[in-house]
Design an enzyme around this catalytic site. Structure first.
Site, PDB file in Angstrom:
ATOM      1  CB  SER A  82       9.769  77.032  55.419  1.00 18.82           C
ATOM      2  OG  SER A  82      10.523  75.911  55.801  1.00 18.82           O
ATOM      3  CB  CYS A  83      12.411  78.013  50.896  1.00 21.01           C
ATOM      4  SG  CYS A  83      11.152  78.696  49.823  1.00 21.01           S
ATOM      5  CG  ASP A  84      15.271  75.005  56.463  1.00 26.07           C
ATOM      6  OD1 ASP A  84      15.797  73.907  56.197  1.00 26.07           O
ATOM      7  OD2 ASP A  84      15.702  75.765  57.337  1.00 26.07           O
TER       8      ASP A  84
ATOM      9  CG  ASN B  24      10.743  80.391  54.194  1.00 23.55           C
ATOM     10  OD1 ASN B  24      10.592  79.733  53.189  1.00 23.55           O
ATOM     11  ND2 ASN B  24      11.900  80.440  54.822  1.00 23.55           N
TER      12      ASN B  24
END
Lengths: 390, 390
Positions: A337-339, A380
């Site tokens: 994910s973009c986290d 996401n």
């Protein structure tokens, strides 16, 4: 058994050590998938029961609520511990009898207590006066046990602080339950999830042992001691075998709580973790600069899609890759994910094969517990962890 | 506006300050529910657009992928940044044109790149050679931008470490993209989510500012600078107003990157957080002993059912209760699950009314971003966060 496949594709070259891993290594999956072997669950249930002796097994449904697991455990005679209305409905739908289901969450919604009472559930946990009042109002006359706080856990995923009350409050709550028309039947405690060795129970049991006698002296006719969970799974660090572990724990309990009429235990992780393997894939391998000491390896599964217990690097899974046996190097392992909180292991980097690359299938062992239900609905835009039962 | 309701029920006594909160305070909900006000989303879009000027707004879909939000933003002329195939499908299903959707996750599955390419998506992010190779193979000729690492974030939820590459690698990757037949069009970076003040961008922009000229000197005809997100939401600590903030950021960018043909920005939290309020309830209030200094307050929502960003107590939400204005005291705030990691605020306890009790409805402000999608499928048998749009 170590099976090697002649098929040249990367996923088929995974070195596997069981029927479960052979399936997870070769079956087609369109997304990260947890594969559960029901026969492994059954074998673990039998092993734990052999050690637990007279203690009733209430499977902690939250560890893995797959209906097929519940159904199999019902057939084997297991009882169940539910954390919510949803888990109670699940158990009943799979054939569990309501008198075999306990409502063990100390934080219950009033309407869920009423639902449970009407469904025939008669055993509830509490650690606070307000909870007893809710139970008395919504499940009049129910049996309740008081959860004791444990402040000396050696568990890998401790359950201290949030649950339980101290000894003097526990004795007050027995009185309060009686005043409210409930039937206070005993106590529960939890040594903490993933307590690797039976001997680690000793300080907890020593600390709690006097309370049973104190309650009896205060006039309470206690019946039940719920010793909770803590039964470990193998993640690479040595643990006691399940029968030996369970037998040793029960022996220690019997010694410190002589004459307790009924014992119950709530294995969750220890029942199902080793019966599950997650199949996922490498999404990317990279370095951040030419001077970077560590590779980054990004998997198709992360902290928000099933591996929540890697928080703080608490649970350290074993990985199987198609390049096992080849040269390895340290890497930071992260989710897709973009986290940036979605990093699995960084403080203690993993050693994984240098040849790992995008598209390689990877198996994650011991993932039958506390994975599928922690998975987010669609963070996401990634779908939640899929589950297949063999 | 502060509305007080004459109805004597606890939930109706909630002091509310908007149409959104009035709805969340009084509508019947059977479980924790996020209420989103689409007009607030629209107002925020307009405010950000006024400040961002010529920069294209690509809404970061991961912040909240509710179809009604996407649909409204399509109507307003927004573009979109997607993190996965699922988010691309969502945007297209709500009417977004593929040329208005970027695929900004630097960690993409090869088959998802191919899907995006076939759907008409032409702009991809990368920060590693292996990712460029995947893009070249599955989206030949696509435009790519290289994500730069940011190591000096002042954000409340930083995005350092996991994403981006350093300057010299970024320049190498431009060359590599060209070799692979891709069109390297520029760079992206991210100052970190919830960067509260525009001035906090200064050190990041100063650090990166030379790279554009360096790339041009190396013969690359760059077109695009993607300044990412970081646009803040109000959680109780002062932030700049959205138009002022966006205008100040763009001015700083223009000064350090003179003559950049195209700018894009990816607000997510800053677009939707303040447009959402979660309605939940108190499950239990208790103390662990008679000597306990702190109350515990357990809510029906926790870290695994929507409030994931309370991890490490990073995001500190504002709570509205029916007893606001009465005497308060510190409490540890926790979620309803049987997981002791499910604690929201403990290191810095919250001050909440002493009169709070089980059954009270509580509103949580500023929860329109990074809540519903983090919610687990059914941890402990609790259903995921529900979402309603008004």
């Amino acid at each position: 058994m170590t099976l090697h496949f002649s098929d040249a594709s990367a996923s088929a070259r995974l070195p596997v050590s069981s029927r479960l891993e052979a399936y997870a290594a070769t079956a087609p999956f369109d997304r990260p998938t947890l594969v559960i072997d029901l026969d492994r669950v059954e074998a673990q249930f039998r092993a734990l029961r052999a050690g637990l002796g007279r203690a009733d097994i209430h499977y902690a449904v939250k560890a893995n609520p797959h209906p097929a697991i519940i159904e199999r455990l019902v057939q084997l005679g297991a009882h169940f511990d539910a954390a919510s209305r949803g888990e109670i409905e699940l158990c009943l739908s799979q054939g569990a009898r309501p008198e075999h289901v306990s409502f063990g969450n100390t934080i219950k919604r009033a309407s869920d207590i009423a639902f449970a009472h009407n469904a025939g559930i008669g055993l509830f946990a509490a650690d606070a006066a307000e909870e007893l009042e809710k139970i008395a109002e919504n499940a009049p006359g129910a049996r309740v046990y008081i959860r004791l706080i444990v402040e000396t856990s050696s568990a890998d995923w401790p359950l201290t602080r949030k649950f339980g009350c101290d000894r003097s409050m526990a004795l007050e709550l027995l009185d309060r339950a009686t005043e409210l028309g409930l039937r206070p039947v005993g106590f529960s405690f939890h040594v903490g999830s993933q307590t690797r060795r039976a001997e680690m129970w000793t300080p907890v049991l020593d600390k709690l042992s006097g309370i049973w006698a104190a309650a009896q002296e205060a006039g309470h006719d206690l019946q039940l001691l719920n010793i909770g969970g803590g039964f470990p799974a193998f993640y690479g660090e040595a643990i006691d075998a399940p029968t030996d572990y369970a037998a040793a724990v029960v022996a220690m309990v019997e010694e410190r709580f002589p004459g307790v009429p009924h014992l119950m235990a709530e294995p969750g992780r220890g029942m199902v973790a080793e019966a599950g393997v997650i199949a996922c894939e490498v999404m990317l391998t990279s370095r951040k600069s030419d001077r970077d000491m560590h590779r980054w390896v990004y998997l198709s599964i992360g902290r928000f899609s099933g591996l929540a217990e890697t928080e703080g690097e608490a649970i350290r899974y074993e990985f199987v890759t198609p390049h096992d046996g080849e040269a390895t190097g340290p890497c930071i392992l992260a989710g897709p994910s973009c986290d940036s909180a979605d990093v699995l292991y960084e403080k203690r980097p993993m050693n994984l094969p240098l040849a790992l690359k995008s598209g390689d299938r990877v198996l994650i062992r011991g993932t039958g517990a506390y994975t599928s239900t922690y998975s987010s609905v669609c963070f996401n835009g990634f779908p939640p962890l899929d589950v297949e039962v063999i």
